[in-house]
Write a protein that holds these residues in place. Sequence first.
Motif, PDB file in Angstrom:
ATOM      1  N   SER A  20       0.823  -1.209   0.000  1.00 25.98           N
ATOM      2  CA  SER A  20       0.000   0.000   0.000  1.00 25.98           C
ATOM      3  C   SER A  20       0.850   1.249   0.000  1.00 25.98           C
ATOM      4  O   SER A  20       1.950   1.264   0.524  1.00 25.98           O
ATOM      5  CB  SER A  20      -0.883   0.006   1.248  1.00 25.98           C
ATOM      6  N   PRO A  21       0.353   2.344  -0.582  1.00 17.63           N
ATOM      7  CA  PRO A  21       1.117   3.583  -0.622  1.00 17.63           C
ATOM      8  C   PRO A  21       1.236   4.197   0.749  1.00 17.63           C
ATOM      9  O   PRO A  21       2.160   4.923   1.045  1.00 17.63           O
ATOM     10  CB  PRO A  21       0.296   4.468  -1.545  1.00 17.63           C
ATOM     11  N   THR A  22       0.286   3.908   1.614  1.00 16.69           N
ATOM     12  CA  THR A  22       0.313   4.529   2.917  1.00 16.69           C
ATOM     13  C   THR A  22       1.053   3.721   3.948  1.00 16.69           C
ATOM     14  O   THR A  22       1.248   4.180   5.055  1.00 16.69           O
ATOM     15  CB  THR A  22      -1.101   4.716   3.419  1.00 16.69           C
ATOM     16  N   GLY A  23       1.413   2.523   3.633  1.00 15.21           N
ATOM     17  CA  GLY A  23       2.151   1.739   4.588  1.00 15.21           C
ATOM     18  C   GLY A  23       1.295   1.276   5.726  1.00 15.21           C
ATOM     19  O   GLY A  23       1.761   0.951   6.795  1.00 15.21           O
ATOM     20  N   SER A  24      -0.027   1.245   5.525  1.00 12.63           N
ATOM     21  CA  SER A  24      -0.868   0.844   6.629  1.00 12.63           C
ATOM     22  C   SER A  24      -1.744  -0.301   6.238  1.00 12.63           C
ATOM     23  O   SER A  24      -1.888  -0.642   5.102  1.00 12.63           O
ATOM     24  CB  SER A  24      -1.724   2.004   7.044  1.00 12.63           C
ATOM     25  N   SER A  25      -2.331  -0.913   7.218  1.00 10.85           N
ATOM     26  CA  SER A  25      -3.214  -2.015   6.908  1.00 10.85           C
ATOM     27  C   SER A  25      -4.543  -1.813   7.569  1.00 10.85           C
ATOM     28  O   SER A  25      -5.283  -2.730   7.787  1.00 10.85           O
ATOM     29  CB  SER A  25      -2.607  -3.304   7.418  1.00 10.85           C
ATOM     30  N   GLY A  26      -4.829  -0.607   7.926  1.00 11.73           N
ATOM     31  CA  GLY A  26      -6.075  -0.412   8.621  1.00 11.73           C
ATOM     32  C   GLY A  26      -6.721   0.882   8.276  1.00 11.73           C
ATOM     33  O   GLY A  26      -6.882   1.207   7.144  1.00 11.73           O
ATOM     34  N   GLY A  27      -7.101   1.645   9.254  1.00 14.19           N
ATOM     35  CA  GLY A  27      -7.851   2.856   9.033  1.00 14.19           C
ATOM     36  C   GLY A  27      -7.045   3.948   8.420  1.00 14.19           C
ATOM     37  O   GLY A  27      -5.871   3.854   8.215  1.00 14.19           O
ATOM     38  N   ALA A  28      -7.698   5.026   8.148  1.00 12.39           N
ATOM     39  CA  ALA A  28      -7.003   6.129   7.558  1.00 12.39           C
ATOM     40  C   ALA A  28      -6.698   7.151   8.586  1.00 12.39           C
ATOM     41  O   ALA A  28      -7.246   7.187   9.627  1.00 12.39           O
ATOM     42  CB  ALA A  28      -7.887   6.734   6.521  1.00 12.39           C
ATOM     43  N   ALA A  29      -5.805   8.009   8.280  1.00 14.46           N
ATOM     44  CA  ALA A  29      -5.393   8.951   9.251  1.00 14.46           C
ATOM     45  C   ALA A  29      -6.298  10.104   9.459  1.00 14.46           C
ATOM     46  O   ALA A  29      -6.490  10.530  10.554  1.00 14.46           O
ATOM     47  CB  ALA A  29      -4.108   9.494   8.782  1.00 14.46           C
ATOM     48  N   GLY A  30      -6.813  10.664   8.486  1.00 15.33           N
ATOM     49  CA  GLY A  30      -7.626  11.834   8.716  1.00 15.33           C
ATOM     50  C   GLY A  30      -9.024  11.483   9.019  1.00 15.33           C
ATOM     51  O   GLY A  30      -9.901  12.295   9.099  1.00 15.33           O
ATOM     52  N   ASP A  31      -9.312  10.257   9.221  1.00 15.38           N
ATOM     53  CA  ASP A  31     -10.658   9.805   9.401  1.00 15.38           C
ATOM     54  C   ASP A  31     -11.355  10.457  10.525  1.00 15.38           C
ATOM     55  O   ASP A  31     -11.468  10.042  11.453  1.00 15.38           O
ATOM     56  CB  ASP A  31     -10.594   8.324   9.672  1.00 15.38           C
ATOM     57  N   ALA A  32     -12.022  11.343  10.569  1.00  8.90           N
ATOM     58  CA  ALA A  32     -12.527  11.867  11.788  1.00  8.90           C
ATOM     59  C   ALA A  32     -13.601  11.029  12.364  1.00  8.90           C
ATOM     60  O   ALA A  32     -14.638  11.508  12.647  1.00  8.90           O
ATOM     61  CB  ALA A  32     -13.061  13.197  11.469  1.00  8.90           C
ATOM     62  N   THR A  33     -13.421   9.742  12.570  1.00  5.56           N
ATOM     63  CA  THR A  33     -14.511   8.964  13.117  1.00  5.56           C
ATOM     64  C   THR A  33     -14.287   8.477  14.508  1.00  5.56           C
ATOM     65  O   THR A  33     -14.901   7.529  14.902  1.00  5.56           O
ATOM     66  CB  THR A  33     -14.731   7.725  12.277  1.00  5.56           C
ATOM     67  N   SER A  34     -13.429   9.044  15.290  1.00  9.34           N
ATOM     68  CA  SER A  34     -13.290   8.473  16.597  1.00  9.34           C
ATOM     69  C   SER A  34     -13.651   9.408  17.700  1.00  9.34           C
ATOM     70  O   SER A  34     -13.132   9.290  18.761  1.00  9.34           O
ATOM     71  CB  SER A  34     -11.903   7.948  16.771  1.00  9.34           C
ATOM     72  N   ARG A  35     -14.558  10.304  17.535  1.00  5.97           N
ATOM     73  CA  ARG A  35     -14.990  11.067  18.672  1.00  5.97           C
ATOM     74  C   ARG A  35     -16.022  12.156  18.408  1.00  5.97           C
ATOM     75  O   ARG A  35     -16.150  12.595  17.320  1.00  5.97           O
ATOM     76  CB  ARG A  35     -13.829  11.774  19.242  1.00  5.97           C
ATOM     77  N   ASP A  36     -16.714  12.545  19.361  1.00  6.55           N
ATOM     78  CA  ASP A  36     -17.625  13.640  19.166  1.00  6.55           C
ATOM     79  C   ASP A  36     -17.507  14.646  20.283  1.00  6.55           C
ATOM     80  O   ASP A  36     -18.463  15.274  20.676  1.00  6.55           O
ATOM     81  CB  ASP A  36     -19.078  13.184  19.005  1.00  6.55           C
TER      82      ASP A  36
END
Length: 339
Positions: free
Chosen positions: A50-66
């Motif tokens: 992968s280009p991002t070197g990751s195997s999971g979520g994305a970095a800018g994903d703003a899905t972990s809080r409100d």
Amino acid sequence: MEAPPKQPRPRRRGPAQLATVAAPLAVLIATAACGTPAASAPAERPPATSPTGSSGGAAGDATSRDATSDATSGATSGATSAQADDLPAPGAKIPTSAGALATALKETTAKLNDAIDAWTKSGRTAKGGPPRDVELLALYQQRVYRYAARHPDLAARAFARLPAALASQAKDNTAAIRELLALARPIKPSAVFKTQKARPAGELLGYFKKAERRFGVEWEVLAAVMFAETKFGRVRSDSYVGAQGPMQFMPATWKAYGLGGNVQNPRDAVMGAANYLKATGAPRDYRRALHAYNPSRAYVNAILAHSRQIKRDPRAYYAYYSWQVFVLTTAGERRLTGP
């Protein structure tokens, strides 16, 4: 899409941090090591990693809080289609009953759609950020969906009360957020994050469409990737494993597929991502291509869900553009951008 922290790289653990290595709508701490394609690799040659070197979520994903902490990022003009006193405050309470949650989502989405229509018709999408009403309504909508993603039983009862089209949208959005949250790993509250204002929505849309014309990769998919990775470039920090730029590329992969551009430049980053996705199977097989981009089924599902929403209603692009960056820490969630 959570924002990735800037700190010494820990041992690699899996995806989730910024862009395709980090994770989107906030901070998913990712870890996989991205392969290093030869610098001379041809654009059409499928990469091994992968280009991002990751195997999971994305970095800018703003899905972990409100949470509602204020930070950077700013809106531009004042309310356009909604009266100021009708707009939800940045920390407005989220309803906890099915009926009230359904009503809040229905009314907020209707107002947001009207505000987006006024914004796009004004011709100002290519200059500055979203107007105040779009920003506040989008933030509240985002927080409602994040809450729903964490309370599936309540969400199911609430969505059953919605019109079919909105119920479908709500299910896709909460499912995408839930997938990315599953990849999230909390980081220390002391972690330092770099954020910045996103380039204008109209400007980015032009880059996505130009890349679609050149590589055949749907612009909605490219937009969903940037949204998940860095919230349209709002996250500036590199991922734990070194992925960079608004589309989160590892240096070696960028060298092979970045077409000689600047990884930090949004236009160049979008072109490089389209080049990479085409080399790995798009548009014939988006699942294969997106899995190569970030080897996580949850990530692939989230990108496809968000791109599907944009295809159904282009206003979703402007709503997502106006969603903010959240991070998940061991002390709770924090919002890094927005009003």
